[in-house]
Design an enzyme around this catalytic site. Sequence first.
Site, PDB file in Angstrom:
ATOM      1  N   VAL A  82       0.853  -1.194   0.000  1.00  0.00           N
ATOM      2  CA  VAL A  82       0.000   0.000   0.000  1.00  0.00           C
ATOM      3  C   VAL A  82       0.885   1.239   0.000  1.00  0.00           C
ATOM      4  O   VAL A  82       1.772   1.384   0.846  1.00  0.00           O
ATOM      5  CB  VAL A  82      -0.934   0.018   1.226  1.00  0.00           C
ATOM      6  CG1 VAL A  82      -1.806   1.274   1.196  1.00  0.00           C
ATOM      7  CG2 VAL A  82      -1.793  -1.239   1.255  1.00  0.00           C
ATOM      8  N   LYS A  83       0.629   2.117  -0.933  1.00  0.00           N
ATOM      9  CA  LYS A  83       1.458   3.317  -1.090  1.00  0.00           C
ATOM     10  C   LYS A  83       0.731   4.501  -0.461  1.00  0.00           C
ATOM     11  O   LYS A  83      -0.409   4.815  -0.834  1.00  0.00           O
ATOM     12  CB  LYS A  83       1.708   3.561  -2.579  1.00  0.00           C
ATOM     13  CG  LYS A  83       2.942   4.357  -2.925  1.00  0.00           C
ATOM     14  CD  LYS A  83       3.114   4.327  -4.447  1.00  0.00           C
ATOM     15  CE  LYS A  83       4.386   5.018  -4.877  1.00  0.00           C
ATOM     16  NZ  LYS A  83       4.470   5.028  -6.366  1.00  0.00           N
TER      17      LYS A  83
END
Length: 217
Positions: A82-83
């Site tokens: 997850v960015k």
Amino acid sequence: MKFFVDTAEIDEIAELNDLGMVDGVTTNPSLIMKSGRDILEVTKEIAAMVSGPVSAEVVALDADTMIAEGRKLAAIADNIAVKVPLTWAGLKACNTLTNEGHMVNVTLCFSANQALLAAKAGATFISPFIGRLDDINLDGIELIEDIRTVYDNYGYETQILAASIRTVNHVLDCARIGADVMTAPPKVIKAMANHVLTDNGLAAFMSDWEKTGQKIL
């Protein structure tokens, strides 16, 4: 050094992946827009193609919504990272998602202090943007070096993911410093194979071979 490819174009990823040049993939809202694909659909397709981490970015600005979006993205596949952006809200989301067992890539890093905060928050990856610093006459490579020093001083396990790479020289400089990962567009990765002396040497070999009148097949 691990090679991540910075694109959401399936064909480009597949070509490099078949050659063993892809250890992971990074995407962002701009790359998703360029691909013209649905974010959930294309992220699922990429994650099924490569075995390494695939960064998928949240688009919320508040921590609670970032966390909710992050959970939805992480549910796509086990190799999703997850960015989140390097804001205070992003650090809160990073800490929560990391504690839940998800990989987190903290992006848009422009200082060693920011990178230190990301490591403290438990980030899997920190993404310093080299090219964007160079654009404003600051030294992006110096940032990679500073982060490497800080992380090594204290044994942080957060991996330095050098991003916003524009040239093959950026790749080499990051490798010398000891960046754990670099992410670059396919054209930059391919350009690493180019050298004028290779081209000149090959041309000379082909000229000499033609004069022999021989064939291998």
